[in-house]
Design an enzyme around this catalytic site. Structure first.
Site, short mmCIF file in Angstrom:
data_model
loop_
_atom_site.label_atom_id
_atom_site.label_comp_id
_atom_site.label_asym_id
_atom_site.label_seq_id
_atom_site.Cartn_x
_atom_site.Cartn_y
_atom_site.Cartn_z
N LYS A 50 -7.45 -2.19 -0.62
CA LYS A 50 -8.21 -3.31 -0.13
C LYS A 50 -7.34 -4.31 -0.79
CE LYS A 50 -12.88 -1.56 -0.95
NZ LYS A 50 -12.70 -0.72 -2.11
N LYS A 89 -2.81 0.56 -12.05
CA LYS A 89 -3.51 -0.86 -11.94
C LYS A 89 -3.36 -1.83 -13.14
CE LYS A 89 -7.12 -0.10 -8.56
NZ LYS A 89 -8.17 -0.40 -8.11
N LYS A 128 -0.80 4.17 -0.43
CA LYS A 128 -2.12 4.23 -0.19
C LYS A 128 -2.76 2.90 0.55
CE LYS A 128 -5.74 3.98 -2.79
NZ LYS A 128 -7.12 3.94 -2.98
N1 AQP Z 1 -6.05 4.77 1.85
C1 AQP Z 1 -7.21 5.59 1.70
N2 AQP Z 1 -7.31 6.88 2.29
C2 AQP Z 1 -8.34 7.74 2.20
N3 AQP Z 1 -9.25 7.32 1.31
C3 AQP Z 1 -9.30 6.38 0.59
N4 AQP Z 1 -10.30 5.77 -0.14
C4 AQP Z 1 -9.60 4.74 -0.66
N5 AQP Z 1 -8.64 4.30 -0.08
C5 AQP Z 1 -8.35 5.38 0.87
C6 AQP Z 1 -11.62 6.31 -0.48
O1 AQP Z 1 -12.70 5.36 -0.38
C7 AQP Z 1 -13.71 5.43 -1.32
C8 AQP Z 1 -14.01 4.33 -1.71
O2 AQP Z 1 -12.83 3.75 -2.60
P1 AQP Z 1 -13.03 2.44 -3.50
O3 AQP Z 1 -13.37 1.40 -2.84
O4 AQP Z 1 -14.18 2.80 -4.30
O5 AQP Z 1 -11.73 2.61 -4.39
P2 AQP Z 1 -10.26 2.87 -4.07
O6 AQP Z 1 -9.84 4.07 -3.92
O7 AQP Z 1 -9.77 1.91 -5.20
O8 AQP Z 1 -10.12 1.87 -2.80
P3 AQP Z 1 -9.06 0.63 -2.41
O9 AQP Z 1 -9.21 0.48 -0.84
O10 AQP Z 1 -7.66 1.27 -2.71
O11 AQP Z 1 -9.44 -0.51 -3.37
P4 AQP Z 1 -8.78 -1.52 -4.40
O12 AQP Z 1 -7.73 -1.94 -3.72
O13 AQP Z 1 -9.89 -2.55 -4.58
O14 AQP Z 1 -8.21 -0.55 -5.52
C9 AQP Z 1 -13.12 6.64 -2.29
O15 AQP Z 1 -13.77 7.76 -1.68
C10 AQP Z 1 -11.69 6.72 -1.95
O16 AQP Z 1 -11.14 7.97 -2.31
#
Ligand code: AQP
Length: 334
Positions: free
Chosen positions: A202, A118, A199
């Site tokens: 969001k 990040k 992965k």
């Molecule tokens: N691609 C994924 N596959 C499976 N699990 C996922 N999680 C996130 N992406 C995937 C799981 O969702 C929960 C919440 O995640 P988060 O929103 O707290 O943080 P993150 O992992 O950083 O999610 P994003 O979507 O990738 O957001 P951004 O882009 O903002 O960083 C967690 O249990 C995570 O494992």
């Protein structure tokens, strides 16, 4: 007769954008499936969202936090057995973070792969991004959580929370429960439909329309993103050799339907990828339809959501206060 206390589970989602299929299959769906066998605390981690300040417009963050809470309920979180609250409404998260900061070696944070990815290519990086895993450790340890259900990407952060708990207990005496991760077999790492080697995320989905399926996408958009998903020119369904896009589609289908990967792979051998995409699109659309319906109703009649959040917050505050009393006593503050 005394009953065995339920295992306490804590998990959270950041309100950094619209929730996607990865958040749903990797986190929310397994939480819902296990919620009656555990004591659950589900948290919208808005303080974590502040670690990428440029992604957040202040007037939007509150609304996004409420939308994530509504999505939890819509997906089947039952407030009679699960607490559902917003992180910043319980001040002890930040107090405990400070205390844990003071016992966490800097090198542990610099090694975190999420911090590295990040912060890559940025001119300046906020201290909050580096400190993200300590805030996450505080979230977990504040409630004596035994289990932390997460997607695979969060495994390293849970290991850090464990290390911080062990180190603190060693320095100040037994204070924290050392938590365990709980990672689902299918859906633990849903990959981007437009780029199946990264992965589903969001933040990426904000600028690439077919990267993700969002929980509130219209059925036509869900079908389009899945039908357009990147595969390859061949016809290989062997999970050991198939291309990442095909493996991803099989995992999504498995997580939604419960069918094992070997069975899916057998059924499709000799058929074109279009048939698999079609089935995945139908399965995902059908899975999300009732969630979407309930989500819209919850946002229309906001009173119920506010009531659930207020009741849960009061309940979890009691737990947080008890832990902070122990922590303050252990380190000699307050
Ligand atoms: N691609 C994924 N596959 C499976 N699990 C996922 N999680 C996130 N992406 C995937 C799981 O969702 C929960 C919440 O995640 P988060 O929103 O707290 O943080 P993150 O992992 O950083 O999610 P994003 O979507 O990738 O957001 P951004 O882009 O903002 O960083 C967690 O249990 C995570 O494992």
């Amino acid at each position: 007769m005394t009953s065995t206390p339920l295992v306490r589970a804590f998990s959270g989602v950041q309100p950094t954008g619209r929730l996607h299929l990865g958040n749903y299959l990797g986190a929310i769906k397994p939480w819902v499936e296990h919620q009656h066998a555990r004591e659950n605390l589900f948290c919208v981690v808005d303080l974590h969202a502040l670690t990428v300040p440029e992604a957040i417009k202040s007037d939007e963050l509150k609304a996004r936090s409420r939308n994530v809470a509504a999505a939890f309920l819509a997906a089947g979180i039952d407030p009679s057995v699960s607490s559902l609250f917003i992180q910043s409404h319980v001040r002890e998260h930040t107090e405990l973070t400070w205390v844990l900061n003071c016992v966490t070696p800097l090198g542990w944070l610099e090694r975190m792969t999420q911090f590295k990815s990040k912060s890559e290519g940025r001119e300046t990086v906020g201290t909050g991004l580096l400190d993200y895993p300590v805030l996450m450790a505080a979230d977990i340890l504040l409630y004596d959580s035994q289990v932390v259900p997460v997607g695979e990407d969060q495994k390293q952060h849970i290991e850090l929370a464990r290390d911080v708990a062990v180190r603190f207990n060693h320095m100040f005496g037994e204070t924290f429960v050392v938590p365990q991760p709980s990672i689902p077999l299918s859906g633990a790492r849903v990959m981007g439909f437009d780029e199946p080697t990264v992965k589903m995320s969001k933040s990426i989905a904000e600028s690439r329309p077919h990267h993700a399926v969002h929980l509130d996408d219209a059925p036509e958009k869900i079908r389009k993103s899945i039908m357009k998903s990147v595969t390859d020119a061949g016809c290989d369904y062997d999970p050991a050799t198939a291309s990442p896009g095909v493996v991803n589609l099989m995992h999504v289908l498995s997580a939604v339907s419960g069918e094992g990967i070997p069975s899916i792979s057998n059924r499709y051998t000799g058929k074109g990828y279009g048939y698999l995409k079609q089935e995945v699109a139908e399965a995902v659309t059908a899975e999300l339809a009732p969630v979407q319906d309930k989500y819209r109703r919850l946002l229309d009649e906001a009173g119920y959501l506010d009531q659930v959040l207020a009741q849960s917050t009061a309940k979890v505050r009691t737990l947080a206060e008890a832990t902070m009393t122990r922590v303050r006593h252990a380190v000699g503050i307050g």
